[in-house]
Design an enzyme around this catalytic site. Sequence first.
Site, PDB file in Angstrom:
ATOM      1  N   HIS A   1      53.545  43.375 -15.888  1.00 34.93           N
ATOM      2  CA  HIS A   1      52.211  43.982 -15.991  1.00 34.93           C
ATOM      3  C   HIS A   1      51.749  43.961 -17.443  1.00 34.93           C
ATOM      4  CE1 HIS A   1      48.870  46.711 -15.296  1.00 34.93           C
ATOM      5  NE2 HIS A   1      49.278  47.386 -16.366  1.00 34.93           N
TER       6      HIS A   1
ATOM      7  N   ALA B   1      50.482  13.009  -9.552  1.00 33.43           N
ATOM      8  CA  ALA B   1      51.469  12.550 -10.526  1.00 33.43           C
ATOM      9  C   ALA B   1      52.841  13.193 -10.311  1.00 33.43           C
ATOM     10  CB  ALA B   1      50.962  12.848 -11.929  1.00 33.43           C
ATOM     11  N   HIS B   2      52.856  14.511 -10.037  1.00 32.10           N
ATOM     12  CA  HIS B   2      54.160  15.187  -9.907  1.00 32.10           C
ATOM     13  C   HIS B   2      54.872  14.761  -8.631  1.00 32.10           C
ATOM     14  CE1 HIS B   2      50.742  17.763  -8.878  1.00 32.10           C
ATOM     15  NE2 HIS B   2      51.433  18.134  -7.819  1.00 32.10           N
TER      16      HIS B   2
ATOM     17  N   GLY C   1      54.115  -7.961 -13.311  1.00 29.67           N
ATOM     18  CA  GLY C   1      55.312  -8.237 -12.528  1.00 29.67           C
ATOM     19  C   GLY C   1      54.938  -8.851 -11.188  1.00 29.67           C
TER      20      GLY C   1
ATOM     21  N   THR D   1      53.319   0.582  -8.320  1.00 29.69           N
ATOM     22  CA  THR D   1      52.099  -0.008  -8.893  1.00 29.69           C
ATOM     23  C   THR D   1      50.864   0.886  -8.753  1.00 29.69           C
ATOM     24  OG1 THR D   1      51.925  -1.240  -6.818  1.00 29.69           O
ATOM     25  CG2 THR D   1      52.845  -2.421  -8.701  1.00 29.69           C
TER      26      THR D   1
ATOM     27  N   LYS E   1      42.192  16.267 -18.457  1.00 26.46           N
ATOM     28  CA  LYS E   1      42.519  17.648 -18.843  1.00 26.46           C
ATOM     29  C   LYS E   1      42.128  17.922 -20.293  1.00 26.46           C
ATOM     30  CE  LYS E   1      43.122  17.620 -15.247  1.00 26.46           C
ATOM     31  NZ  LYS E   1      43.236  16.664 -14.134  1.00 26.46           N
TER      32      LYS E   1
ATOM     33  N   GLY F   1      30.978  12.309  -4.125  1.00 21.23           N
ATOM     34  CA  GLY F   1      32.326  12.736  -3.739  1.00 21.23           C
ATOM     35  C   GLY F   1      32.674  14.081  -4.343  1.00 21.23           C
TER      36      GLY F   1
ATOM     37  N   GLY G   1      36.026  14.339  -8.618  1.00 19.59           N
ATOM     38  CA  GLY G   1      34.577  14.496  -8.742  1.00 19.59           C
ATOM     39  C   GLY G   1      34.212  15.866  -9.305  1.00 19.59           C
TER      40      GLY G   1
HETATM   41  C1  FAD Z   1      40.609  11.073 -13.311  1.00 21.08           C
HETATM   42  C2  FAD Z   1      41.936  11.376 -12.663  1.00 21.08           C
HETATM   43  C3  FAD Z   1      42.516  12.612 -12.830  1.00 21.08           C
HETATM   44  C4  FAD Z   1      43.747  12.893 -12.258  1.00 21.08           C
HETATM   45  N1  FAD Z   1      44.285  14.125 -12.462  1.00 21.08           N
HETATM   46  C5  FAD Z   1      45.473  14.419 -11.923  1.00 21.08           C
HETATM   47  C6  FAD Z   1      46.081  15.662 -12.177  1.00 21.08           C
HETATM   48  O1  FAD Z   1      45.544  16.509 -12.886  1.00 21.08           O
HETATM   49  N2  FAD Z   1      47.293  15.918 -11.619  1.00 21.08           N
HETATM   50  C7  FAD Z   1      47.915  15.001 -10.827  1.00 21.08           C
HETATM   51  O2  FAD Z   1      49.010  15.289 -10.343  1.00 21.08           O
HETATM   52  N3  FAD Z   1      47.360  13.807 -10.571  1.00 21.08           N
HETATM   53  C8  FAD Z   1      46.165  13.479 -11.105  1.00 21.08           C
HETATM   54  N4  FAD Z   1      45.627  12.252 -10.887  1.00 21.08           N
HETATM   55  C9  FAD Z   1      46.362  11.297 -10.028  1.00 21.08           C
HETATM   56  C10 FAD Z   1      47.511  10.636 -10.802  1.00 21.08           C
HETATM   57  O3  FAD Z   1      46.996   9.995 -11.941  1.00 21.08           O
HETATM   58  C11 FAD Z   1      48.227   9.636  -9.916  1.00 21.08           C
HETATM   59  O4  FAD Z   1      48.623  10.285  -8.724  1.00 21.08           O
HETATM   60  C12 FAD Z   1      49.468   9.104 -10.601  1.00 21.08           C
HETATM   61  O5  FAD Z   1      49.135   8.454 -11.800  1.00 21.08           O
HETATM   62  C13 FAD Z   1      50.208   8.113  -9.683  1.00 21.08           C
HETATM   63  O6  FAD Z   1      51.329   7.638 -10.328  1.00 21.08           O
HETATM   64  P1  FAD Z   1      51.964   6.231  -9.957  1.00 21.08           P
HETATM   65  O7  FAD Z   1      53.159   6.078 -10.849  1.00 21.08           O
HETATM   66  O8  FAD Z   1      52.162   6.110  -8.518  1.00 21.08           O
HETATM   67  O9  FAD Z   1      50.867   5.128 -10.335  1.00 21.08           O
HETATM   68  P2  FAD Z   1      49.949   4.876 -11.601  1.00 21.08           P
HETATM   69  O10 FAD Z   1      49.905   6.039 -12.506  1.00 21.08           O
HETATM   70  O11 FAD Z   1      48.677   4.352 -11.066  1.00 21.08           O
HETATM   71  O12 FAD Z   1      50.722   3.738 -12.391  1.00 21.08           O
HETATM   72  C14 FAD Z   1      50.901   2.452 -11.871  1.00 21.08           C
HETATM   73  C15 FAD Z   1      51.079   1.488 -13.038  1.00 21.08           C
HETATM   74  O13 FAD Z   1      51.498   0.246 -12.504  1.00 21.08           O
HETATM   75  C16 FAD Z   1      50.913  -0.801 -13.266  1.00 21.08           C
HETATM   76  N5  FAD Z   1      50.931  -2.006 -12.466  1.00 21.08           N
HETATM   77  C17 FAD Z   1      50.294  -2.243 -11.301  1.00 21.08           C
HETATM   78  N6  FAD Z   1      50.603  -3.468 -10.821  1.00 21.08           N
HETATM   79  C18 FAD Z   1      51.466  -4.008 -11.718  1.00 21.08           C
HETATM   80  C19 FAD Z   1      52.164  -5.238 -11.786  1.00 21.08           C
HETATM   81  N7  FAD Z   1      52.045  -6.153 -10.833  1.00 21.08           N
HETATM   82  N8  FAD Z   1      52.961  -5.468 -12.860  1.00 21.08           N
HETATM   83  C20 FAD Z   1      53.093  -4.547 -13.835  1.00 21.08           C
HETATM   84  N9  FAD Z   1      52.474  -3.357 -13.813  1.00 21.08           N
HETATM   85  C21 FAD Z   1      51.673  -3.093 -12.767  1.00 21.08           C
HETATM   86  C22 FAD Z   1      49.519  -0.270 -13.558  1.00 21.08           C
HETATM   87  O14 FAD Z   1      48.979  -0.910 -14.696  1.00 21.08           O
HETATM   88  C23 FAD Z   1      49.800   1.207 -13.811  1.00 21.08           C
HETATM   89  O15 FAD Z   1      49.988   1.462 -15.181  1.00 21.08           O
HETATM   90  C24 FAD Z   1      44.411  11.918 -11.482  1.00 21.08           C
HETATM   91  C25 FAD Z   1      43.838  10.650 -11.312  1.00 21.08           C
HETATM   92  C26 FAD Z   1      42.620  10.383 -11.895  1.00 21.08           C
HETATM   93  C27 FAD Z   1      42.028   9.011 -11.723  1.00 21.08           C
END
Ligand code: FAD
Length: 468
Positions: free
Chosen positions: A447, A323-324, A116, A145, A52, A182, A187
């Site tokens: 408005h 993310a949300h 972990g 993860t 962003k 993609g 993409g």
């Molecule tokens: C380029 C890009 C743009 C995006 N834009 C958006 C957006 O605008 N809006 C939106 O809603 N989503 C967006 N997303 C998607 C969003 O980033 C993910 O949906 C979100 O981060 C998922 O959250 P999460 O907590 O499930 O996992 P993640 O954010 O992937 O976090 C998981 C964490 O777990 C850690 N981890 C993994 N295994 C272990 C372990 N064994 N021990 C310790 N730590 C570990 C990893 O290092 C990581 O930091 C985007 C993704 C990308 C790649």
Amino acid sequence: MDNNFDVIVVGAGPGGYVAAIRSSQLGLKTACVESRKTLGGTCLNVGCIPSKSLLHASDMYFKAQKEFKSLGIESTGIKLNLSRMMDNKNKSVITLTKGVEFLFKKNKISYLKGKGIILDKNTVAVVGNSNKKEIYKTKNIIIATGSVPTSLPGIKIDEKNIVSSTGALSFDKIPKELIVIGGGYIGLELSSVWKRLGSNVTVIEYLDHIIPGMDKDISGEFLKILSKQGIHFKLNSKVTGVNLVKDKAVVDFTNNTTSKRERMEANKVLIAVGREPNIGEDITKLGIKLNSQKKIQVNEKFKTSVKNIYAIGDVIDKGPMLAHKAEDEGIAVAEIIAGQAGHVNYNVIPAVIYTSPEVAIVGKTEEELKKENIKYKIGKFPFLANSRAKVNNETEGFVKVIAEEKTDKVLGVVLISTMAGTMIAELALAMEFGASAEDIARTCHAHPTHSEAVKEAAMAVDKRPIHF
Ligand SMILES: Cc1cc2nc3c(=O)[nH]c(=O)nc-3n(C[C@H](O)[C@H](O)[C@H](O)COP(=O)(O)OP(=O)(O)OC[C@H]3O[C@@H](n4cnc5c(N)ncnc54)[C@H](O)[C@@H]3O)c2cc1C
């Protein structure tokens, strides 16, 4: 430090760090393990936030060059300083990841640095930088993860010439030619960034339309808009190989209908074909069940098949990888562990593509409703007829409200607009409260705002828009 916890969260992305904060707020003794150097996961480090930042900066650059003049702002000598743009992006990432560290301290969450490994339902080992292993005991484990970029069979991402989104967020030079494999959210966002900064961008997409799963009206309109911006598209095309020849990447692809083969070369190729769940070996050994896409199976309370182990976010078999969604699951799972009634409504999860204009969606598309045999009516309103969009020269796009034929209940909304990402919140709230199109139509909207188009589209469901 006492090594006994009520909750250990593995992974500090938006799912994990939010689960940790909510658990701690609820009086649970909480630790969060993270293997990355900074907190915040994919989202803050290599996802939502850096993308962003570049989308915003590149949009400003583009507008300063192409649109200021028509507004009566004369500007000469506008130059791009890519390394400063990247510094600005990196600064935002550092500020926000440090912000999560501050929130951990504020909420007295133990931040365990390292990888972990779940040994059993009450034990997590953390392997730190120096390979030192610490053992922690806990009553509950939350797996958060996340996910990692996926590639196509036989194509190796080197993050130099053939990159994932992570590499495409950090190019040190504008690639003259960029091929994006993609045509989904990531993409198209990154195509927009590099197109605005000067690359010649071609998107190759397997399907005959962009944004898989999106309302067809929207994806058709969006394709027209992006093509007008100069992004080239090769739709209905299967990539069969990407090979490095000297310093160029050569992409081979075949048209799915005509079988015609084509070859293109570029300085950089971005593989943006999706993300796969980040599953550790420890999880499979514990007998945690996965679905056919290797996502962790959870029930409506985020419980995995192993007692006391929960999972949330990109790694699970529920909802979109956003993310949300992960954050809401983080709150819900903590509340469930604390004995409350945490819940996520998967019918109302908005999704936004942060291009210019933006695209946003919440609820069902017409195509989904047709498949489910649900009768519906639609109301559409173009931004061409919205006064604020007109004065801002932002007339591309429209709002489409989809309501159940009999009850008028809003089942879905899609929109393209410069303000779509902000406007979708109103619609998510309306749907969460079970609003009808008539409810939205009778709600007074300020408005002149882009949001008046939402009211008008809701009125159009009953065929009575005022300004169109
Ligand atoms: C380029 C890009 C743009 C995006 N834009 C958006 C957006 O605008 N809006 C939106 O809603 N989503 C967006 N997303 C998607 C969003 O980033 C993910 O949906 C979100 O981060 C998922 O959250 P999460 O907590 O499930 O996992 P993640 O954010 O992937 O976090 C998981 C964490 O777990 C850690 N981890 C993994 N295994 C272990 C372990 N064994 N021990 C310790 N730590 C570990 C990893 O290092 C990581 O930091 C985007 C993704 C990308 C790649």
